[in-house]
Design an enzyme around this catalytic site. Structure first.
Site, PDB file in Angstrom:
ATOM      1  N   THR A  79     -36.031  21.359 -36.114  1.00 10.72           N
ATOM      2  CA  THR A  79     -36.953  20.133 -35.275  1.00 10.72           C
ATOM      3  C   THR A  79     -38.378  20.877 -35.317  1.00 10.72           C
ATOM      4  OG1 THR A  79     -35.962  20.768 -33.290  1.00 10.72           O
ATOM      5  CG2 THR A  79     -35.273  18.804 -34.323  1.00 10.72           C
ATOM      6  N   SER A 123     -44.033  20.900 -28.146  1.00  8.72           N
ATOM      7  CA  SER A 123     -44.221  20.073 -29.258  1.00  8.72           C
ATOM      8  C   SER A 123     -45.037  20.585 -30.441  1.00  8.72           C
ATOM      9  CB  SER A 123     -44.790  18.610 -28.809  1.00  8.72           C
ATOM     10  OG  SER A 123     -45.431  17.941 -30.019  1.00  8.72           O
ATOM     11  N   ARG A 124     -44.470  20.955 -31.614  1.00  4.42           N
ATOM     12  CA  ARG A 124     -45.237  21.850 -32.489  1.00  4.42           C
ATOM     13  C   ARG A 124     -46.286  21.107 -33.223  1.00  4.42           C
ATOM     14  NH1 ARG A 124     -39.707  23.600 -33.577  1.00  4.42           N
ATOM     15  NH2 ARG A 124     -39.402  25.505 -32.420  1.00  4.42           N
ATOM     16  N   VAL A 125     -46.314  19.616 -32.874  1.00  4.15           N
ATOM     17  CA  VAL A 125     -47.401  18.797 -33.437  1.00  4.15           C
ATOM     18  C   VAL A 125     -48.774  18.952 -32.417  1.00  4.15           C
ATOM     19  CG1 VAL A 125     -47.904  16.548 -33.840  1.00  4.15           C
ATOM     20  CG2 VAL A 125     -45.922  17.393 -34.768  1.00  4.15           C
TER      21      VAL A 125
END
Length: 501
Positions: free
Chosen positions: A337, A363-365
């Site tokens: 994810t 959150s990698r975004v």
């Protein structure tokens, strides 16, 4: 004479006779046990191909071995016995989907189970297994999915096309976050698919009732394989859910899909694999358990305009044991994810709900999935909270604290209080911005800690009538102007005067 008539009649019938022949691939059942069948004589069967049995049950090929095939049965396996005929259909497993499926509760093969009759209208067949979209068809994530939960929208933003894991022990509010997110999609041009895997029927009915009461079933599909359903249906349910989501994505729509939960999905797959006599690996899971979830979650993406422009946002849920995120299935899904929301039991029992552990959540975004106004007000909030947690632990050992430390602790306590949120009460993004603006600009530092929640609900209502310019700018343009900022500052100061009286 009689003989000639008979001969003529026979000649006529033979002349009119046309041979009809059909080719069928047929095998025989070798053994049956717990919803799994081993059959011989079907050497050219494909993976996920459908077969039929004499009792009308349908099966799906899952194991292709040299002398036999392993088949999972989707219907009544008790009516199948050794020696029965197995017929190949030549079709890969598909399910019927269409616009009319919205608002319905269906099982893993898209048959309605909500007692509201059959699904009418023109339905299309979609394969349950499909290759994930390639890199060329994808677009980077830059549009937010507003969950309505302040702690998530501000600190761990989710974007359209992202895969964000919700992870935590049982009874820490994982499903609550998912349901609140669905409720908040009203008017956001988002179709939701909720996949329930191994859940109790009573829990599913409560969720369905809550969504209907909130008007969310107007844009939601529920795919359910309950705790009493066979492992085969629990295994297929998330793939059925993403096939429904892909139908809408192919129309250029944005879809949110929730898998509740993939821990039970992995257990169902382990049960099937052990019955099929696949070699067990770590924790008795088969060697391809990583592929089980990666091929599912990779189907979530955001397409570029050349390929329709739709998106699937996935929120898989994983249940941990005693907060152990280093176990086999949690680490697998974390690695697939684009970030995780970690819910902590200790925080939950302290009354901090949603019980999001900001340190373990990511959150990698990142801020790419936030509107400019939210970036502006929440930019330093995560760092402030992390510093607060560190200083809070340190301050327990001494009472003499300097003014800067006291100020950080004071601001941190207000932030924790402000981020608390009851279930089924998502907050609109413009209202979140108002509250977080007041917090991060230090405008509520003089409000008593036990009055923070009261002040929050009051300022949101007050801003609706007195800060219309600011709210409309945030809602429509994603950022405020200088005039809007002056307005909200004035409104907050005005309301503080009213509130303190």
């Amino acid at each position: 004479m009689q003989k000639n008539i008979i001969l003529e009649q026979l000649k006529k019938e033979l002349g009119d006779f046309k041979a009809h022949h059909t080719k069928e691939r047929v095998g025989a059942v070798l053994e049956v046990f717990d919803g799994v069948v081993r059959a011989s004589g079907l050497s050219d069967l494909k993976m996920s191909e459908m077969v039929t049995f004499p009792n009308g049950a349908v099966g799906v090929a899952l194991n292709l071995e040299e002398g036999s095939v392993g088949i999972i049965v989707l219907g009544d396996y008790l009516g199948i016995k050794e020696g029965d005929e197995v017929k190949s259909t030549g079709n890969i497993l598909e399910l019927p989907v269409g616009d009319e499926i919205i608002g319905r509760v269906v099982n893993a093969i898209a048959s309605p189970i909500d007692g509201r009759g059959t699904i009418a209208g023109e339905l299309k067949s979609y394969p349950i297994e499909r290759v994930a979209p390639g890199v060329i068809t994808r677009k980077s994530v830059d549009q937010p999915v507003q969950t309505g939960i302040k702690a998530i929208d501000a600190l761990i933003p989710i974007g359209r096309g992202q895969r964000e894991l919700i992870i935590g022990d049982r009874q820490t509010g994982k499903t609550a976050i998912a349901v609140d997110t669905i409720l908040n999609q009203k008017g956001q041009n988002m179709i939701c698919v909720y996949v329930a895997i191994g859940q109790k029927d009573s829990k599913l009915r409560k969720i369905e009732t809550r969504l209907r009461e909130g008007g969310a079933m107007d844009y939601t599909v529920i795919v359910s394989a309950g705790a009493s359903d066979p492992a085969a249906l629990q295994y297929l349910a998330p793939y059925a859910g993403v096939s429904v989501a892909e139908y809408f994505m192919d129309q250029g729509k944005d879809v949110l899909i929730i898998y509740d939960d993939l821990s039970k999905h992995a257990v169902a797959y382990r049960e099937i694999s052990l019955l099929l006599r696949r070699p067990p690996g770590r924790e008795a899971y088969p060697g391809d358990v990583f592929y089980l979830h990666s091929r599912l979650l990779e189907r979530a993406c955001r397409r570029n305009s050349d390929y329709g422009g739709g998106s699937i946002t996935a929120l898989p849920i994983i249940e941990t044991q005693a907060g152990d995120i280093s176990a086999y299935i949690p680490t697998n899904v974390i690695s697939i994810t684009d970030g995780q929301i970690f819910l902590e039991t200790d925080l939950f029992y302290k009354g901090i709900r949603p019980a999001v552990n900001v340190g373990f959540s990511v959150s990698r975004v990142g801020s790419s999935a936030q509107i400019k106004a939210m970036k502006k007000v929440a930019g330093t909030l995560k760092l402030d909270l992390a510093q607060f947690r560190e200083l809070e632990a340190f301050s327990q050992f001494g009472s003499d604290l300097d003014e800067a430390t006291k100020k950080t602790l004071d601001r941190g306590r207000r932030a924790v209080e402000l981020l608390k949120q009851p279930q089924y009460s998502p907050v609109l993004v413009e209202n979140q911005v108002v509250v977080l603006y007041a917090l991060t600009r230090g405008l509520i530092d003089d409000i008593a800690l036990d009055k923070i929640k009261e002040f929050e609900s009051g300022i949101v209502d007050y801003a609706q009538t007195h800060a219309k310019k600011f709210l409309s700018e945030v809602r429509e343009k994603g950022m405020w102007s200088d005039e809007g900022e002056a307005e909200i500052k004035k409104v907050i100061e005005e309301y503080k005067g009213v509130f303190k009286k």
